[in-house]
Design a protein around this motif. Structure first.
Motif, PDB file in Angstrom:
ATOM      1  N   PHE A  94       0.828  -1.194   0.000  1.00 49.99           N
ATOM      2  CA  PHE A  94       0.000   0.000   0.000  1.00 49.99           C
ATOM      3  C   PHE A  94       0.871   1.256   0.000  1.00 49.99           C
ATOM      4  CE2 PHE A  94       0.653  -1.490   4.307  1.00 49.99           C
ATOM      5  CZ  PHE A  94       0.978  -0.355   5.043  1.00 49.99           C
ATOM      6  N   GLY A  95       0.295   2.324  -0.499  1.00 49.49           N
ATOM      7  CA  GLY A  95       1.006   3.585  -0.565  1.00 49.49           C
ATOM      8  C   GLY A  95       0.736   4.448   0.649  1.00 49.49           C
ATOM      9  N   CYS A  96       1.715   5.286   0.978  1.00 47.59           N
ATOM     10  CA  CYS A  96       1.577   6.268   2.048  1.00 47.59           C
ATOM     11  C   CYS A  96       2.085   7.603   1.531  1.00 47.59           C
ATOM     12  CB  CYS A  96       2.382   5.872   3.282  1.00 47.59           C
ATOM     13  SG  CYS A  96       1.854   4.338   4.092  1.00 47.59           S
ATOM     14  N   ILE A 126       6.305   9.126   7.067  1.00 51.85           N
ATOM     15  CA  ILE A 126       4.933   8.798   6.676  1.00 51.85           C
ATOM     16  C   ILE A 126       4.209   8.183   7.877  1.00 51.85           C
ATOM     17  CG2 ILE A 126       5.512   8.413   4.245  1.00 51.85           C
ATOM     18  CD1 ILE A 126       5.462   5.383   4.819  1.00 51.85           C
ATOM     19  N   GLY A 127       2.870   8.132   7.784  1.00 51.76           N
ATOM     20  CA  GLY A 127       2.092   7.425   8.803  1.00 51.76           C
ATOM     21  C   GLY A 127       1.204   8.320   9.643  1.00 51.76           C
ATOM     22  N   GLY A 128       1.021   7.932  10.913  1.00 51.03           N
ATOM     23  CA  GLY A 128       0.097   8.606  11.805  1.00 51.03           C
ATOM     24  C   GLY A 128       0.548   9.990  12.226  1.00 51.03           C
ATOM     25  N   ASN A 129      -0.433  10.894  12.427  1.00 53.68           N
ATOM     26  CA  ASN A 129      -0.094  12.285  12.712  1.00 53.68           C
ATOM     27  C   ASN A 129       0.179  12.566  14.187  1.00 53.68           C
ATOM     28  OD1 ASN A 129      -2.765  12.148  13.626  1.00 53.68           O
ATOM     29  ND2 ASN A 129      -3.262  14.216  12.906  1.00 53.68           N
ATOM     30  N   ASN A 142       4.548   4.861  12.232  1.00 51.96           N
ATOM     31  CA  ASN A 142       5.413   5.833  11.564  1.00 51.96           C
ATOM     32  C   ASN A 142       6.619   5.128  10.977  1.00 51.96           C
ATOM     33  OD1 ASN A 142       4.499   8.120  14.047  1.00 51.96           O
ATOM     34  ND2 ASN A 142       4.146   8.511  11.892  1.00 51.96           N
ATOM     35  N   TYR A 143       6.975   5.540   9.775  1.00 48.03           N
ATOM     36  CA  TYR A 143       8.105   5.006   9.033  1.00 48.03           C
ATOM     37  C   TYR A 143       8.896   6.204   8.527  1.00 48.03           C
ATOM     38  CZ  TYR A 143       4.294   1.505   8.233  1.00 48.03           C
ATOM     39  OH  TYR A 143       3.220   0.647   8.353  1.00 48.03           O
ATOM     40  N   TRP A 144      10.226   6.147   8.588  1.00 44.31           N
ATOM     41  CA  TRP A 144      10.985   7.264   8.025  1.00 44.31           C
ATOM     42  C   TRP A 144      12.373   6.846   7.574  1.00 44.31           C
ATOM     43  CZ3 TRP A 144       9.630   7.119  13.245  1.00 44.31           C
ATOM     44  CH2 TRP A 144      10.645   7.195  14.204  1.00 44.31           C
ATOM     45  N   HIS A 165      19.387   3.881   5.729  1.00 46.14           N
ATOM     46  CA  HIS A 165      18.770   3.364   6.945  1.00 46.14           C
ATOM     47  C   HIS A 165      17.301   3.777   6.998  1.00 46.14           C
ATOM     48  CE1 HIS A 165      20.274   7.400   7.882  1.00 46.14           C
ATOM     49  NE2 HIS A 165      19.341   7.489   8.811  1.00 46.14           N
ATOM     50  N   ALA A 166      16.540   3.055   7.810  1.00 49.06           N
ATOM     51  CA  ALA A 166      15.112   3.343   7.956  1.00 49.06           C
ATOM     52  C   ALA A 166      14.667   3.007   9.370  1.00 49.06           C
ATOM     53  CB  ALA A 166      14.294   2.542   6.937  1.00 49.06           C
ATOM     54  N   ASP A 167      13.671   3.745   9.863  1.00 46.10           N
ATOM     55  CA  ASP A 167      13.137   3.583  11.218  1.00 46.10           C
ATOM     56  C   ASP A 167      11.668   3.180  11.161  1.00 46.10           C
ATOM     57  OD1 ASP A 167      15.242   5.773  11.033  1.00 46.10           O
ATOM     58  OD2 ASP A 167      15.210   5.493  13.196  1.00 46.10           O
TER      59      ASP A 167
END
Length: 338
Positions: A22-24, A50-53, A83-85, A276-278
């Motif tokens: 899915f896209g975000c 991206i993700g929840g506010n 949340n992903y970043w 890297h990604a979180d």
């Protein structure tokens, strides 16, 4: 792999696939990192999130419940307030100035503002049966993949499948490289972040945000390797795809005079090995486990979806308030390129 084969394997043409894809949309782009630099405004380098506010400068796992505190998500599935970043890609021109590279949506998700495509899988990407049992992440779960200080191939071997794809067309998914592509990419550069798929079953996080998860004993998730005894719980394969729209920077007359590739991460890395990604888990209730148990299609009928227009509306305030969009003499935060 040809594009029609790739799409069919994902179940976009035939309802045989059993994974979440899915896209975000972009939630925000700013120098914040509540996982590695909690409470720090600004953090050391720029991230795209991206993700929840409910994303904020400090997200204490004991008190910050993402599904409760978020009022919207920039992701397609409305139960996903995770949340992903990742770091942000910059172009460094021959004169030494920097320009942030925009992100663009993948085919079929046109209109999405920036962002990424997210996958959750219980089996190898192209094993459409997806019959394996995986344990969904638990509330408070967090992890990090990659190392911001790495600059060479040997260091990068600590992680599996953190790669780049030089996209010749919309369907390009191979070959993948561990460092930045050395030539202009006609469609853009895709950054692929695949997280470990084995969990110790106890700790929701660890001091370096990595030790509580592990890779299979041999091979990769796709090759079906068993989890090590220290991390016996199989968790979903989380994959993030970010397409950096590098087309505007493909004129080699603007590249460094020595012909080297011109892109750098916001962390100051010109090699690509520091990618890297979180991840901070935030699915509502048991929605992710139900989706993983359902062995259903990409559309996941047991989950609620929202339109791209609704995804684009979900944002958070700019808490750092610095210029990141003009041509810049230095990277945000005065990060040095090494």
């Amino acid at each position: 792999m040809k594009w029609n084969t790739f799409v069919a394997a994902l179940g976009l043409f035939a309802p045989t696939s059993a994974l979440l894809r899915f896209g975000c949309a972009r939630l925000t782009v700013q120098r914040l990192d509540p996982l590695v630099n909690p409470g720090m405004i600004p953090s050391t380098h720029l991230h795209q999130i991206i993700g929840g506010n409910s994303f904020n400068v400090s997200m204490d796992p004991k008190t910050h419940d993402l599904p409760t505190l978020s009022t919207c998500t920039s992701c397609q599935f409305t139960e996903d307030f995770s949340n992903y970043w990742t770091a942000v890609l910059f172009f460094r021109a021959r004169n030494g100035s920097f320009k942030r590279v925009p992100q663009r949506a993948q085919s079929g998700m046109e209109g999405t503002q920036g962002g990424m495509v997210v996958y959750y899988m219980s089996d190898a990407l192209f094993d459409t049966a997806q019959k394996s049992k995986v344990t969904a992440f638990k509330p408070g779960f967090r992890m990090l993949v990659g190392e911001v200080n790495y600059r060479n191939r040997e260091q990068a071997r600590d992680f599996r499948q953190l790669t780049y794809t030089c996209m010749e067309n919309e369907g390009t998914r191979a070959p993948e490289s561990l460092d930045f592509p050395k030539k202009p990419c006609p469609v853009g550069i895709m950054a692929n972040h695949r997280f470990p798929t084995c969990w110790d079953g106890v700790n929701l996080d660890s001091p370096n945000h990595r030790d509580h998860v592990a890779y299979p004993e041999t091979g990769t998730f796709e090759s079906g390797g068993n989890c090590p005894s220290t991390h016996p719980v199989k968790i979903p394969q989380l994959l993030l795809e970010t397409v950096w729209d590098t087309k505007a920077f493909n004129n080699k007359a603007d590249w460094p005079e020595d012909g080297s590739q011109p892109f750098v991460w916001s962390s100051g890395d010109k090699t690509g090995y520091s990618t890297h990604a979180d991840y901070v888990f935030g699915w509502k209730d048991d929605s992710l486990q139900r989706a993983m148990d359902g062995h259903t299609y990409v559309s996941a009928p047991m989950l609620k979806t929202q339109s791209i227009a609704q995804q684009n509306k979900c944002t958070v305030p700019d808490m750092v308030k610095e210029n990141i969009d003009d041509w810049l003499p230095k990277l945000p935060g005065d990060v040095v390129v090494v």
